[in-house]
Design a protein around this motif. Sequence first.
Motif, PDB file in Angstrom:
ATOM      1  N   LEU A  34       0.885  -1.443   0.384  1.00  0.00           N
ATOM      2  CA  LEU A  34      -0.334  -0.102  -0.446  1.00  0.00           C
ATOM      3  C   LEU A  34       0.651   1.245   0.191  1.00  0.00           C
ATOM      4  O   LEU A  34       0.907   2.480  -0.991  1.00  0.00           O
ATOM      5  CB  LEU A  34      -0.694   0.081   1.217  1.00  0.00           C
ATOM      6  CG  LEU A  34      -1.798  -1.111   0.835  1.00  0.00           C
ATOM      7  CD1 LEU A  34      -2.441  -1.140   2.515  1.00  0.00           C
ATOM      8  CD2 LEU A  34      -3.002  -0.822   0.322  1.00  0.00           C
ATOM      9  N   ALA A  35       1.914   1.054   0.527  1.00  0.00           N
ATOM     10  CA  ALA A  35       3.000   2.160   0.527  1.00  0.00           C
ATOM     11  C   ALA A  35       3.890   2.776  -0.195  1.00  0.00           C
ATOM     12  O   ALA A  35       3.518   3.424  -0.459  1.00  0.00           O
ATOM     13  CB  ALA A  35       4.005   2.408   1.526  1.00  0.00           C
ATOM     14  N   ILE A  36       4.051   1.396  -1.485  1.00  0.00           N
ATOM     15  CA  ILE A  36       4.623   1.945  -2.694  1.00  0.00           C
ATOM     16  C   ILE A  36       4.013   2.629  -3.219  1.00  0.00           C
ATOM     17  O   ILE A  36       3.969   3.373  -4.420  1.00  0.00           O
ATOM     18  CB  ILE A  36       4.739   0.143  -3.265  1.00  0.00           C
ATOM     19  CG1 ILE A  36       5.961  -0.657  -2.370  1.00  0.00           C
ATOM     20  CG2 ILE A  36       5.690   0.627  -4.713  1.00  0.00           C
ATOM     21  CD1 ILE A  36       6.375  -1.168  -2.013  1.00  0.00           C
ATOM     22  N   ARG A  37       2.429   2.119  -3.398  1.00  0.00           N
ATOM     23  CA  ARG A  37       1.230   2.400  -4.914  1.00  0.00           C
ATOM     24  C   ARG A  37       1.130   3.897  -3.676  1.00  0.00           C
ATOM     25  O   ARG A  37       0.947   4.547  -5.098  1.00  0.00           O
ATOM     26  CB  ARG A  37       0.268   1.914  -4.156  1.00  0.00           C
ATOM     27  CG  ARG A  37      -0.397   0.316  -4.834  1.00  0.00           C
ATOM     28  CD  ARG A  37      -1.628  -0.228  -4.176  1.00  0.00           C
ATOM     29  NE  ARG A  37      -1.450  -1.225  -5.393  1.00  0.00           N
ATOM     30  CZ  ARG A  37      -2.058  -3.169  -5.024  1.00  0.00           C
ATOM     31  NH1 ARG A  37      -3.623  -1.629  -4.160  1.00  0.00           N
ATOM     32  NH2 ARG A  37      -2.674  -3.625  -5.470  1.00  0.00           N
ATOM     33  N   MET A  38       1.611   4.385  -2.757  1.00  0.00           N
ATOM     34  CA  MET A  38       0.830   5.547  -2.498  1.00  0.00           C
ATOM     35  C   MET A  38       2.329   7.071  -3.525  1.00  0.00           C
ATOM     36  O   MET A  38       1.916   7.745  -3.483  1.00  0.00           O
ATOM     37  CB  MET A  38       0.796   5.816  -1.153  1.00  0.00           C
ATOM     38  CG  MET A  38       0.629   7.371  -0.316  1.00  0.00           C
ATOM     39  SD  MET A  38       0.927   7.143   1.286  1.00  0.00           S
ATOM     40  CE  MET A  38       2.775   6.937   1.270  1.00  0.00           C
ATOM     41  N   GLN A  62      10.936  -2.534  -6.253  1.00  0.00           N
ATOM     42  CA  GLN A  62       9.927  -1.781  -6.470  1.00  0.00           C
ATOM     43  C   GLN A  62       9.845  -0.789  -5.143  1.00  0.00           C
ATOM     44  O   GLN A  62       9.149  -0.054  -5.692  1.00  0.00           O
ATOM     45  CB  GLN A  62       8.377  -2.966  -5.635  1.00  0.00           C
ATOM     46  CG  GLN A  62       8.731  -4.428  -7.105  1.00  0.00           C
ATOM     47  CD  GLN A  62       7.449  -5.515  -6.765  1.00  0.00           C
ATOM     48  OE1 GLN A  62       7.928  -6.204  -5.430  1.00  0.00           O
ATOM     49  NE2 GLN A  62       6.340  -4.867  -6.460  1.00  0.00           N
ATOM     50  N   VAL A  63      10.821  -0.956  -4.485  1.00  0.00           N
ATOM     51  CA  VAL A  63      11.020   0.178  -3.425  1.00  0.00           C
ATOM     52  C   VAL A  63      12.242   0.037  -3.287  1.00  0.00           C
ATOM     53  O   VAL A  63      13.372  -0.558  -2.526  1.00  0.00           O
ATOM     54  CB  VAL A  63       9.730   0.506  -2.724  1.00  0.00           C
ATOM     55  CG1 VAL A  63      10.302  -0.718  -1.648  1.00  0.00           C
ATOM     56  CG2 VAL A  63       9.710   1.575  -1.625  1.00  0.00           C
ATOM     57  N   PHE A  64      13.060   1.582  -2.346  1.00  0.00           N
ATOM     58  CA  PHE A  64      14.221   1.427  -2.063  1.00  0.00           C
ATOM     59  C   PHE A  64      14.272   2.610  -0.743  1.00  0.00           C
ATOM     60  O   PHE A  64      12.853   2.840  -0.671  1.00  0.00           O
ATOM     61  CB  PHE A  64      15.086   3.066  -3.227  1.00  0.00           C
ATOM     62  CG  PHE A  64      15.645   2.844  -4.605  1.00  0.00           C
ATOM     63  CD1 PHE A  64      15.967   0.732  -4.500  1.00  0.00           C
ATOM     64  CD2 PHE A  64      15.526   3.133  -5.093  1.00  0.00           C
ATOM     65  CE1 PHE A  64      16.170   0.584  -6.119  1.00  0.00           C
ATOM     66  CE2 PHE A  64      15.787   2.713  -6.807  1.00  0.00           C
ATOM     67  CZ  PHE A  64      15.715   1.021  -6.434  1.00  0.00           C
ATOM     68  N   MET A  65      14.594   2.258  -0.277  1.00  0.00           N
ATOM     69  CA  MET A  65      14.541   2.415   1.219  1.00  0.00           C
ATOM     70  C   MET A  65      15.102   4.456   1.452  1.00  0.00           C
ATOM     71  O   MET A  65      14.506   5.097   2.132  1.00  0.00           O
ATOM     72  CB  MET A  65      15.137   1.785   2.234  1.00  0.00           C
ATOM     73  CG  MET A  65      17.015   1.907   2.333  1.00  0.00           C
ATOM     74  SD  MET A  65      18.034   0.955   3.461  1.00  0.00           S
ATOM     75  CE  MET A  65      17.174   0.053   3.224  1.00  0.00           C
ATOM     76  N   GLY A  66      16.176   4.509   0.589  1.00  0.00           N
ATOM     77  CA  GLY A  66      16.284   6.060   0.575  1.00  0.00           C
ATOM     78  C   GLY A  66      17.148   6.317   1.566  1.00  0.00           C
ATOM     79  O   GLY A  66      17.692   5.141   2.882  1.00  0.00           O
ATOM     80  N   ASP A  67      17.759   7.356   2.543  1.00  0.00           N
ATOM     81  CA  ASP A  67      18.067   7.955   3.389  1.00  0.00           C
ATOM     82  C   ASP A  67      17.488   7.719   4.765  1.00  0.00           C
ATOM     83  O   ASP A  67      18.355   7.371   5.541  1.00  0.00           O
ATOM     84  CB  ASP A  67      18.814   8.813   3.529  1.00  0.00           C
ATOM     85  CG  ASP A  67      20.336   9.442   2.479  1.00  0.00           C
ATOM     86  OD1 ASP A  67      20.603   8.574   1.355  1.00  0.00           O
ATOM     87  OD2 ASP A  67      21.073  10.659   2.911  1.00  0.00           O
ATOM     88  N   THR A  68      16.146   7.548   4.784  1.00  0.00           N
ATOM     89  CA  THR A  68      15.433   6.970   5.745  1.00  0.00           C
ATOM     90  C   THR A  68      15.057   6.027   6.285  1.00  0.00           C
ATOM     91  O   THR A  68      15.139   6.187   7.194  1.00  0.00           O
ATOM     92  CB  THR A  68      13.525   7.621   4.885  1.00  0.00           C
ATOM     93  OG1 THR A  68      13.309   8.838   4.421  1.00  0.00           O
ATOM     94  CG2 THR A  68      12.710   7.007   6.043  1.00  0.00           C
ATOM     95  N   GLY A  69      15.791   4.639   4.878  1.00  0.00           N
ATOM     96  CA  GLY A  69      16.025   3.614   5.741  1.00  0.00           C
ATOM     97  C   GLY A  69      17.033   3.431   6.214  1.00  0.00           C
ATOM     98  O   GLY A  69      17.445   3.410   7.560  1.00  0.00           O
ATOM     99  N   SER A  70      18.198   3.427   5.056  1.00  0.00           N
ATOM    100  CA  SER A  70      19.424   3.457   5.286  1.00  0.00           C
ATOM    101  C   SER A  70      20.168   3.816   6.749  1.00  0.00           C
ATOM    102  O   SER A  70      20.723   3.375   7.567  1.00  0.00           O
ATOM    103  CB  SER A  70      20.120   3.753   4.367  1.00  0.00           C
ATOM    104  OG  SER A  70      20.399   5.672   4.518  1.00  0.00           O
TER     105      SER A  70
END
Length: 410
Positions: free
Chosen positions: A44-48, A306-314
């Motif tokens: 759902l987050a990926i679609r958003m 299908q999605v990258f975490m970005g700096d938010t995740g890393s």
Amino acid sequence: MLYYLFEYLEKMNVPGASVFQYITFRAGMAVIVALLTGTIFGKLAIRMLQRQQIGEVVRDLGLEGQYAKKGTPTMGGVIIIGSILIPVLLFTKLDNIYIILMIVSTLWLGAIGFIDDYIKVFKKDKEGLAGRFKIAGQIGIGLIVAITLFSSGDVVVREKIAGETVIVQLDNGEQVERPATQEVKSTVTNVPFLKNHQFDYSSVLWFLGDQAKKWGWLIFAAAVIFIITAVSNGANITDGLDGLATGTSAIIGVTLGIFAYLSSNVIYADYLNIMYIPHSEELVVFMAAFIGATVGFLWYNSFPAQVFMGDTGSLTLGGIIAVFAILLRIELLIPILCGVFLVENLSVMIQVSWFKYTKKKYGEGRRVFKMAPLHHHYQKIGYTESKIVTRFWIIGIILAVLTIVTLKVR
């Protein structure tokens, strides 16, 4: 929150309510809930993110398959953070000082990474948040962790009292003699490989004599800041291929979970001759949620992502690992356990330093690697992305096993 509900139900003599008193049960539930959150709500987050056109901005690095990633949703780190925090809020004791520190660290570093991604995606600034602001944020959380560990009365370690013993009665009725212990505030940490050896940060200030203990916390705080900054940046640099940082973090998480379980159990800690840390058992549940969240995110982040975490995740993943190791007093094992992050970090430092040195000396910059960080070097050589990631995971597993083996080597 569910912990407190079931604690109340247990007092009401509701059958089965006592199961929430078991760390292993709550840890297992945390893994399951984190996995389900990551996989179900991740979609759902990926679609958003796609609807908001929050896509990856690609720079021309001359790498195979690079432009295929253009437009892939980024800032997926919010999925990881949510997948960690939901089970943590459900299954841990929220008044536990270690859980409070881990939640604050997760949100703090997640916010830094989110701001960086926001600037890149919405402001179309490829540089993102200025480096000095990132460092300032990392120093800030380092100070919070260090000051809390210094000031909180709930943060203690159990140390042996030299020359004193006590008689302990076992479950079978047998009485045995054991070294006497006491719970104290300390800047001591475990030293890998060496038996009966621990490192006290205050010993760096040996020249201050009796004042060394008083000011030793400054050295400890500096070490905490350095470790958090280094590991979070290492995870950030490693996040360059599909599933690389996610899978590596999951492997590290399993190892840290084992250490948390052993360090929070007085019997295992005594048998393995490691530091027993009272009240740290809740960290097992937190790390279980971390493992579930990273594996759940890997469902969508594995090649092709299908999605990258970005700096938010890393930044969040690296910060969690660093703070967790510090709380368990095993931060000296980080160079081994986080060896993949370390090598990735070093490859960038070596490349930049050598380029600047040769440019100054010869008038032309030269490179040690075809490209830094190291995973891009192997891409330039001709290895496929999936092969590089898989081999880095294998190296991560080897390093994780070696880290666990240090328990017996001591």
